[in-house]
Scaffold this active site. Structure first.
Site, PDB file in Angstrom:
ATOM      1  N   LYS A  54      34.778  40.564  36.841  1.00 43.60           N
ATOM      2  CA  LYS A  54      34.458  41.055  38.030  1.00 43.60           C
ATOM      3  C   LYS A  54      35.793  40.482  38.882  1.00 43.60           C
ATOM      4  O   LYS A  54      35.283  41.325  40.377  1.00 43.60           O
ATOM      5  CB  LYS A  54      33.996  39.331  38.477  1.00 43.60           C
ATOM      6  CG  LYS A  54      32.027  39.477  37.838  1.00 43.60           C
ATOM      7  CD  LYS A  54      31.132  40.112  39.081  1.00 43.60           C
ATOM      8  CE  LYS A  54      29.811  39.464  39.592  1.00 43.60           C
ATOM      9  NZ  LYS A  54      28.800  39.965  39.740  1.00 43.60           N
TER      10      LYS A  54
ATOM     11  N   ASP B  60      27.050  33.282  42.148  1.00 44.45           N
ATOM     12  CA  ASP B  60      26.523  32.711  40.901  1.00 44.45           C
ATOM     13  C   ASP B  60      27.778  32.213  40.327  1.00 44.45           C
ATOM     14  O   ASP B  60      27.556  31.693  39.110  1.00 44.45           O
ATOM     15  CB  ASP B  60      25.498  33.286  40.222  1.00 44.45           C
ATOM     16  CG  ASP B  60      24.073  33.277  40.669  1.00 44.45           C
ATOM     17  OD1 ASP B  60      23.516  32.224  41.403  1.00 44.45           O
ATOM     18  OD2 ASP B  60      23.654  34.669  40.536  1.00 44.45           O
TER      19      ASP B  60
END
Length: 373
Positions: free
Chosen positions: A76, A108
């Site tokens: 990410k 998340d």
């Protein structure tokens, strides 16, 4: 699309025609150079696993191991770093009073930690909204990046809504990896950041003697941003091999699978899953046209299959959490078991095919790793 969960039946999946002829514009070329210039950056490994090739009945299997990317246990940070770079440059150009900003995100786990890490390194503030069900250790990891953390008593979509509201404050910017009408530029930059991962795969496959590229690429899907980047990479090429692209989701959060089946983006009610980073109920608005145009197939897998896949990868020396291992679980569901001959034919695969599995996180990113036997 089947809803049966027994291994004696076909998995929940959908196959589509025409995806390999769909075309789009390529990602910006400057993204790769940006990442290469970051302190401590190096390409993540592409690992060949002949044992999996035998098990799946294909020629070669490679796993892109994202268990350590710029010091974090997931991919990410590629998107977060590029998007924050673009955001802060724009803010500096237009600000009457230059100074720190607060970067806000819902997560998340992995995206929020990446935003918090980049914010800390650049002397900015971060405020991260975390939905219900995220493991306390993942929340603690975000807080350890000196971010303010707000836990939301609701699903991921509710955390996104709360983050968007918080970003209305002065000197505050939403850095979210999902888009909706009216909020699309920054999510687009995040998707651009993921292009580095795909470019690395090209070079690494060539070093393994696979200059023509893969025949199948399996990508895990939450809101679809990484899948958008993968589709962009492989569907922007004017010539050469066009691989089949397979998305993999949890059965309890299969928003892309259901959207593809209906032919339009829909929201689904999500349930609990160990694949926390994929527990998303609504496709990103900017990802949807790419997913609809360029994905050949989508499959949903239960938690038990993802956990077993993570165990299998660990036995082969690959550190993969449940989200990353979902691609092995999904590929196994498609290429083996009842009805596999038809599914393999639909994807154009045989015993000589080259398969790439994107393992997007290590076990350190997901404390839920391997709780199912």
């Amino acid at each position: 699309m089947s809803d049966n969960r027994s291994p004696l039946h076909a998995p929940p999946w959908i196959v589509r025609t025409g995806a390999r002829t769909w075309r789009c514009a390529p990602a910006p070329t400057e993204v790769r150079a940006f990442h290469a210039a970051l302190p401590g950056h190096s390409p993540t490994p592409l690992i060949e696993l002949p044992q999996l090739a035998t098990e799946l009945g294909v020629g070669r299997v490679f796993v892109k191991d994202e268990s350590c990317r710029l010091g974090l246990p997931a991919f990410k940070v590629l998107g977060a770093s590029w998007a924050i770079h673009r955001t802060l440059a724009e803010h500096a150009d237009g600000a009457e009073e230059p100074g720190p900003v607060t970067l806000v995100a819902a997560t998340d786990g992995n995206h929020g930690r990446a935003v918090a890490r980049v914010a800390r390194l650049l002397g900015q503030r971060a405020h991260i909204f975390v939905p219900q069900g995220v493991h306390p250790a993942a929340v603690a990891a975000i807080a350890a990046e000196q971010a303010q953390v707000t836990e939301v008593s609701g699903p991921y979509d509710e955390a996104v809504r709360r983050a968007a509201e918080a970003a209305d404050a002065p000197h505050t910017v939403l850095v979210q990896d999902t888009a909706w009408p009216g909020y699309e530029r920054i999510p687009g930059w995040i998707v651009e950041g993921y292009a580095t991962l795909c470019a690395e795969i090209d070079e690494q496959l060539a070093a393994h003697g696979v200059a023509a590229g893969p025949d199948l690429v399996a990508v895990p899907v939450g809101v679809g941003s990484l899948a958008q980047a993968v589709v962009t990479h492989y569907r922007s090429r004017p010539r050469g091999r066009a691989p089949a692209l397979l998305s993999v989701e949890p059965e309890n959060a299969a928003c892309v699978l259901h959207s593809l089946a209906l032919g339009e983006p829909v929201s689904v009610t999500t349930g609990e899953t160990i694949m926390a980073g994929l527990n998303c109920g609504t496709p990103s608005s900017i990802a949807w046209p790419y997913l609809y145009g360029g994905l050949d197939a989508a499959v949903a897998v239960p938690d038990a299959d993802s956990a077993r896949a993570a165990d299998r990868l660990a036995a082969l020396g690959v550190n993969s959490g449940p989200c990353g291992a979902a691609t092995l679980a999904g590929t196994r569901a498609v290429l083996t078991g009842t009805g596999c001959a038809e599914r393999r034919t639909a994807l154009g695969l045989d015993v000589t095919s080259v398969v790439v599995l994107l393992s997007t996180e290590g076990t350190a990113a997901n404390p839920h790793s391997n709780p199912v036997a």
